[in-house]
Design an enzyme around this catalytic site. Structure first.
Site, PDB file in Angstrom:
ATOM      1  N   TYR A  15      30.559  11.597   6.537  1.00 14.31           N
ATOM      2  CA  TYR A  15      29.128  11.509   6.223  1.00 14.31           C
ATOM      3  C   TYR A  15      28.802  12.124   4.862  1.00 14.31           C
ATOM      4  O   TYR A  15      27.803  12.826   4.724  1.00 14.31           O
ATOM      5  CB  TYR A  15      28.292  12.177   7.327  1.00 14.31           C
ATOM      6  CG  TYR A  15      28.160  11.284   8.544  1.00 14.31           C
ATOM      7  CD1 TYR A  15      27.143  10.334   8.599  1.00 14.31           C
ATOM      8  CD2 TYR A  15      29.059  11.354   9.596  1.00 14.31           C
ATOM      9  CE1 TYR A  15      27.026   9.489   9.678  1.00 14.31           C
ATOM     10  CE2 TYR A  15      28.951  10.503  10.686  1.00 14.31           C
ATOM     11  CZ  TYR A  15      27.928   9.577  10.718  1.00 14.31           C
ATOM     12  OH  TYR A  15      27.811   8.736  11.793  1.00 14.31           O
ATOM     13  N   TYR A 142      22.320   7.225  19.434  1.00 14.87           N
ATOM     14  CA  TYR A 142      23.577   7.488  18.729  1.00 14.87           C
ATOM     15  C   TYR A 142      24.655   7.776  19.769  1.00 14.87           C
ATOM     16  O   TYR A 142      24.548   8.720  20.547  1.00 14.87           O
ATOM     17  CB  TYR A 142      23.469   8.665  17.749  1.00 14.87           C
ATOM     18  CG  TYR A 142      24.803   8.915  17.072  1.00 14.87           C
ATOM     19  CD1 TYR A 142      25.222   8.089  16.023  1.00 14.87           C
ATOM     20  CD2 TYR A 142      25.653   9.919  17.504  1.00 14.87           C
ATOM     21  CE1 TYR A 142      26.469   8.280  15.432  1.00 14.87           C
ATOM     22  CE2 TYR A 142      26.899  10.112  16.912  1.00 14.87           C
ATOM     23  CZ  TYR A 142      27.291   9.288  15.874  1.00 14.87           C
ATOM     24  OH  TYR A 142      28.527   9.466  15.294  1.00 14.87           O
ATOM     25  N   ASP A 234      25.363   9.413  28.624  1.00 14.62           N
ATOM     26  CA  ASP A 234      26.140  10.010  27.532  1.00 14.62           C
ATOM     27  C   ASP A 234      25.719  11.472  27.355  1.00 14.62           C
ATOM     28  O   ASP A 234      24.737  11.767  26.670  1.00 14.62           O
ATOM     29  CB  ASP A 234      25.910   9.202  26.249  1.00 14.62           C
ATOM     30  CG  ASP A 234      26.672   9.773  25.059  1.00 14.62           C
ATOM     31  OD1 ASP A 234      27.245  10.872  25.182  1.00 14.62           O
ATOM     32  OD2 ASP A 234      26.677   9.117  24.001  1.00 14.62           O
ATOM     33  N   LYS A 263      32.103  17.075  22.654  1.00 13.80           N
ATOM     34  CA  LYS A 263      31.499  18.218  21.967  1.00 13.80           C
ATOM     35  C   LYS A 263      31.771  19.578  22.619  1.00 13.80           C
ATOM     36  O   LYS A 263      32.799  20.171  22.358  1.00 13.80           O
ATOM     37  CB  LYS A 263      30.007  17.955  21.773  1.00 13.80           C
ATOM     38  CG  LYS A 263      29.778  16.778  20.811  1.00 13.80           C
ATOM     39  CD  LYS A 263      28.500  16.859  20.034  1.00 13.80           C
ATOM     40  CE  LYS A 263      28.535  15.929  18.838  1.00 13.80           C
ATOM     41  NZ  LYS A 263      27.849  14.657  19.036  1.00 13.80           N
TER      42      LYS A 263
HETATM   43  C1  LIG Z   1      28.333  13.200  18.707  1.00 10.13           C
HETATM   44  C2  LIG Z   1      28.002  12.217  19.766  1.00 10.13           C
HETATM   45  C3  LIG Z   1      28.891  11.171  20.103  1.00 10.13           C
HETATM   46  C4  LIG Z   1      30.160  10.936  19.354  1.00 10.13           C
HETATM   47  O1  LIG Z   1      31.078  11.962  19.526  1.00 10.13           O
HETATM   48  P1  LIG Z   1      32.258  12.162  18.460  1.00 10.13           P
HETATM   49  O2  LIG Z   1      33.142  13.183  19.085  1.00 10.13           O
HETATM   50  O3  LIG Z   1      31.622  12.622  17.198  1.00 10.13           O
HETATM   51  O4  LIG Z   1      32.932  10.834  18.308  1.00 10.13           O
HETATM   52  C5  LIG Z   1      28.547  10.349  21.155  1.00 10.13           C
HETATM   53  N1  LIG Z   1      27.399  10.516  21.821  1.00 10.13           N
HETATM   54  C6  LIG Z   1      26.529  11.497  21.535  1.00 10.13           C
HETATM   55  C7  LIG Z   1      25.289  11.644  22.352  1.00 10.13           C
HETATM   56  C8  LIG Z   1      26.786  12.366  20.480  1.00 10.13           C
HETATM   57  O5  LIG Z   1      25.892  13.317  20.162  1.00 10.13           O
END
Ligand SMILES: *Cc1c(COP(=O)(O)O)cnc(C)c1O
Length: 423
Positions: A15, A142, A234, A263
């Site tokens: 980024y 996202y 997610d 994360k």
């Molecule tokens: C950061 C994020 C992703 C992607 O995760 P990466 O480990 O960066 O590929 C997917 N979904 C959500 C909600 C996120 O915040």
């Protein structure tokens, strides 16, 4: 050459417009909430290093556990083989999730956790000889940067060069008490063709920490379930205490079919992704027919070191003192949000648990937004705080080990910086 020159010569950063970017700051050490650069300057990591660090940097307990594992078993192929850390982690995680989550599929980041979820949903209908190819997602969503994850993410400057290559997704507004009726009728029209609905529960992180109510999301989930649309939750960002509860799921009255995690999963120590599913999904892949297999895997699937880091991190997360810290951050964020609301250049103050966000009010256009974000970024760095505004959206997502004093220092600095930028 110094670290910055050597970095510039060989590294391409995420980024980052490499032509105009300033030199990256070399970090030589992390301890608790602090990162230290090569000149000894310390920074409070107020964004948990892109939202992953839960218990602080270089946590001694996680380090000890991972190091023991490193001397025992560092990696083994996960097809045909298994190991204690993966079994234990799956057992421990499933106990904390809605009770319909019964199987764990490992990958290595948030985007791949999402890819796996999408493939599970599409193949779920394929395996039952149903043609369901549409996917539902929120506007501004996202879900990651790989092609499938990009496809279910809102179209933006990030996805533009790939626009034609992303599969079609039906984007809907996030729910409010006012628009639920409209959303339902939109969904009803296409319901027969919809394989799944993927959503970031309660907080749309990368979109700028946009928030919606648990009651409204629960109602939308309930409606989708009635329409036989699979629910993919997610929790890559919201999982592991971020929202004040262990999972966003703990605010909702409906259960998802599939959940995604990454994360905070390993406390920010090692890369890992997890996709969990109900037995209903899992069972649809059981067959004598080879074609019904989920043909997906990564070299480092269920890496023992990452599983061990996750086990150690979850142990720390469940400790009373960590839960108290999360509540303390939530309470202090809430109090500070009341002060922020009074500020003439602040609007849309929003908070859930350890996430606090607001918009910096300006009459200028979007390009100005970007400049203001960068400007604030530097001001905070100068004052020893890492904050990374998303355009004119400013937010705090601190590690749970942050103290009341450190939070107060951040709050005071924010007020100071905002006030010197009154225009
Ligand atoms: C950061 C994020 C992703 C992607 O995760 P990466 O480990 O960066 O590929 C997917 N979904 C959500 C909600 C996120 O915040």
């Amino acid at each position: 050459m110094n670290l910055q020159q050597r970095d510039r010569a060989v590294n391409w950063h995420p980024y980052t417009q490499m032509k105009t970017a300033e030199d990256a700051i070399p970090i030589v050490k992390g301890k608790g909430v602090y990162l230290f650069d090569d000149e000894g300057k310390q920074y409070i990591d107020a964004v948990s290093s892109w939202w992953v660090t839960l218990h602080g940097h270089a946590h001694p307990y996680i380090a000890q556990r991972v190091s023991e594992q490193l001397n025992t078993l560092e990696q083994v192929i996960f097809a045909g083989f298994t190991h204690e850390p993966a079994i234990q982690l799956s057992e421990n995680l499933l106990q904390l999730l809605p009770d319909n989550q019964e199987k764990v599929f490992y990958s290595d980041n948030g985007s791949t956790a999402v890819e796996v979820a999408l493939k599970m949903c599409i193949q779920f209908s394929y395996n039952q000889e149903k043609e369901k190819t549409k996917i539902l997602a929120f506007k501004n969503a996202y879900h990651g940067d790989t092609f499938g994850a990009m496809s279910v993410s809102g179209r933006s400057v990030w996805t533009k060069p790939f626009g034609d290559m992303l599969f079609d997704v039906v984007f809907i507004d996030t729910p409010t008490s006012d628009n639920l009726k409209i959303l339902k009728s939109q969904i009803k029209e296409i319901a027969d063709e919809v394989a799944c609905f993927i959503y970031e529960p309660l907080v749309q992180g990368a979109a700028g920490m946009l928030m919606h109510n648990p009651e409204d999301l629960s109602e939308l989930m309930k409606f989708c379930r009635e329409q036989n649309i699979l629910l993919v939750q997610d929790e890559v960002f919201t999982g592991f205490g971020r929202t004040g509860k262990l999972f966003a799921a703990d605010y909702l009255t409906e259960k998802p079919d599939i959940m995604c995690f990454s994360k905070g999963l390993t406390g920010g120590t090692m890369p890992m992704g997890i996709t969990t599913s109900s037995n209903e999904i899992f069972n649809a892949f059981l067959s004598e027919d080879k074609y019904k297999t989920l043909f997906h895997g990564h070299s480092f699937t269920a890496n023992p070191l990452a599983c061990t880091a996750a086990l150690a991190s979850m142990e720390l997360l469940l400790k009373a003192e960590t839960q108290e810290s999360i509540q303390l951050i939530s309470k202090k964020h809430y109090e500070f949000s009341q002060t922020l609301r009074q500020h003439p250049q602040v609007e849309n103050v929003r908070q859930i648990g350890t996430i606090l966000a607001w918009d910096f009010k300006t009459e200028h256009g979007t390009s100005y937004f970007n400049t203001i974000g960068k400007h604030f970024y530097k001001e905070f760095l100068n004052k020893g705080i890492i904050m990374r505004p998303l355009g004119n959206v400013m937010y705090l997502v601190p590690p749970y080990c942050i103290t009341a004093e450190e939070l107060d220092y951040i709050y005071q600095t924010i007020l100071q910086v905002l006030t010197t930028n009154l225009n």
